[in-house]
Write an enzyme that holds these catalytic residues in place. Structure first.
Site: not given
Ligand code: PBG
Length: 324
Positions: A196, A206, A218, A234, A249, A275, A314
Site C-alpha cells: 500500500k 478520507r 502517512k 512486503e 493499492k 477513490s 466503486y
C-alpha cells in the site's frame, strides 16, 4: 504487398475479437466497498465521489441484497465513526456493539452467503486520523499491532469472513493470524493490503470517512511510490506471516507492481481501484471530456490484465451492468 502475417485478421469483426479476447471480467472478480454511517434511513452522496454513497445500516442491507441479486458476492466494509467516539487508541474499534460489529452481524443475518470483508485500521477511529497510535508525533508500531489483532478477533467474532488490514504496520499479519488461531477462528481469512503506497489519490475516501490525518502524512508506514522491490518484499513477508490474499493499492499508477507480484506469488492477488481513481473518471466524464462507461471498462480491464485476480472497486455495479 505480400505479407507473411497480418495481425488485423484477428481484429476484423466483433466475433473474431471476442474469440481471441485474452482477459475476461465477471461479477466474481469484484469486491464492493461500502461506507456505513450511524442513523436510520440515511443515504448521502459523497461530494468527491459522485454516484457513491454513505448509508445507514438499514439502507446498507438493502444495498447488499441488491448486490447479491446482481451476482456480486463480496463486500468490504468501512464505518464512519462519530468524532465524539474517536481517541488515540481507536478504542471504539473494539466495541462489540460498535457500528462495524453490528453491521457485520446484520448483513450476515440478511444475506448469509455474502462474503464480508472488513477494514482493519485505526484511522477512522483515531482522533489523529492516523492508522496507528500516536506518541510524540510518531506512529507506534507494536502497540498498534496489538490493537489491530484485537480488532480482527472482534470482527471475526461478529462473523466477518475476511479481515483486511490496511494499515501497513510491521508484523501485523503474523500477529493477526496468531490472535485468530488463539481464539479458535480457524476459518477467518486475511486479505492483506500488502503493498500500500502513500498516495495522493486517497483524498475522496478520507472525505467519505472524515479520516484525513490531523498532522503530517502517512509516509512512515505507507510505501514510497518510487519503490518496486519493496512491494515484493512486503508482499512475500505478508504471505509468510499468513495472508490468504494480498493486495496492491492504489491500482492504476501501480499496474507494473500488480503484474510483478502476480508473477512472483502463488496466492490470489487483489488490487484496489481507489477513490481518487473513481473521482477522476467521474470528473472528466462530467466535463464531457471522456465517455464514462467506456473509461470504466477500460480501466477495470487494465487492472485485470495487469494480473489482479480480484478488484475492489466503486465501479463494481457499473461493471456488472456494462458487462450485461
Ligand atoms: C486507511 C484506508 C485508506 C483507504 C482504505 N483504507 C486511506 C488511507 O490510507 O488514508 C483508501 C481507499 C480509497 O481511497 O478508496 N486505512
Amino acid at each position: 504487398m505480400h505479407l507473411q502475417r497480418r495481425n488485423r485478421i484477428l481484429r476484423q469483426s466483433p466475433a473474431i475479437r471476442a474469440m481471441v479476447r485474452e482477459t475476461l471480467l465477471t461479477p466474481n472478480d469484484f469486491i464492493v466497498p461500502l461506507f456505513i454511517v450511524e442513523g436510520e434511513n440515511l443515504i448521502s452522496e459523497i461530494p468527491s465521489m459522485p454516484g457513491y454513497f454513505r448509508r445507514s445500516l438499514d439502507q446498507t442491507i438493502k444495498e447488499v441484497k441488491e448486490l447479491w441479486a446482481m451476482g456480486l458476492q463480496s463486500v468490504l466494509l468501512f464505518v464512519k465513526c462519530d468524532d465524539s467516539l474517536k481517541d488515540n487508541r481507536g478504542t471504539e474499534a473494539l466495541n462489540p456493539n460498535g457500528l462495524m460489529q453490528r453491521s457485520i452481524r446484520a448483513i450476515k443475518d440478511a444475506v448469509p452467503e455474502m462474503l464480508i470483508m472488513t477494514d482493519v485500521a485505526l484511522d477512522p477511529f483515531s482522533s489523529y486520523g492516523h492508522d496507528g497510535i500516536v506518541e510524540n508525533q510518531e506512529i507506534l508500531n507494536d502497540a498498534t499491532v496489538e490493537v489491530l489483532a484485537a480488532m480482527s478477533v472482534s470482527h471475526a467474532q461478529a462473523g466477518a469472513d475476511f479481515v483486511a488490514p490496511s494499515d501497513m504496520m510491521d508484523g501485523r499479519i503474523g500477529a493477526i493470524r496468531l490472535a485468530l488461531e488463539e481464539n479458535n477462528f480457524t476459518k477467518t481469512g486475511i486479505m492483506s493490503y500488502s503493498a500500500k503506497y502513500a498516495s495522493s489519490f486517497y483524498g475522496p475516501f478520507r472525505d467519505a470517512l472524515d479520516s484525513a490525518p490531523g498532522f503530517g502524512d502517512k509516509k512512515t508506514y505507507q510505501m514510497d511510490y518510487a519503490n518496486r522491490s519493496e512491494a515484493i518484499r512486503e508482499t512475500l513477508m505478508d504471505i509468510e506471516e499468513g495472508a490468504d490474499i494480498v493486495m496492491i493499492k492504489p491500482a492504476l499508477s501501480y499496474l507494473d507492481i500488480i503484474r510483478e507480484i502476480k508473477n512472483t506469488v502463488d496466492v490470489p492477488v487483489s488490487a484496489y481501484n481507489i477513490s481518487g481513481e473513481y473521482a477522476m473518471i467521474k470528473a472528466a466524464a462530467k466535463m464531457g471530456w471522456i465517455e464514462e462507461d467506456k473509461a470504466i471498462l477500460e480501466t477495470l480491464f487494465s487492472i485485470k490484465r495487469a494480473g489482479a485476480d480480484l478488484i475492489a472497486s466503486y465501479f463494481a455495479k457499473d461493471a456488472v451492468r456494462l458487462l450485461g
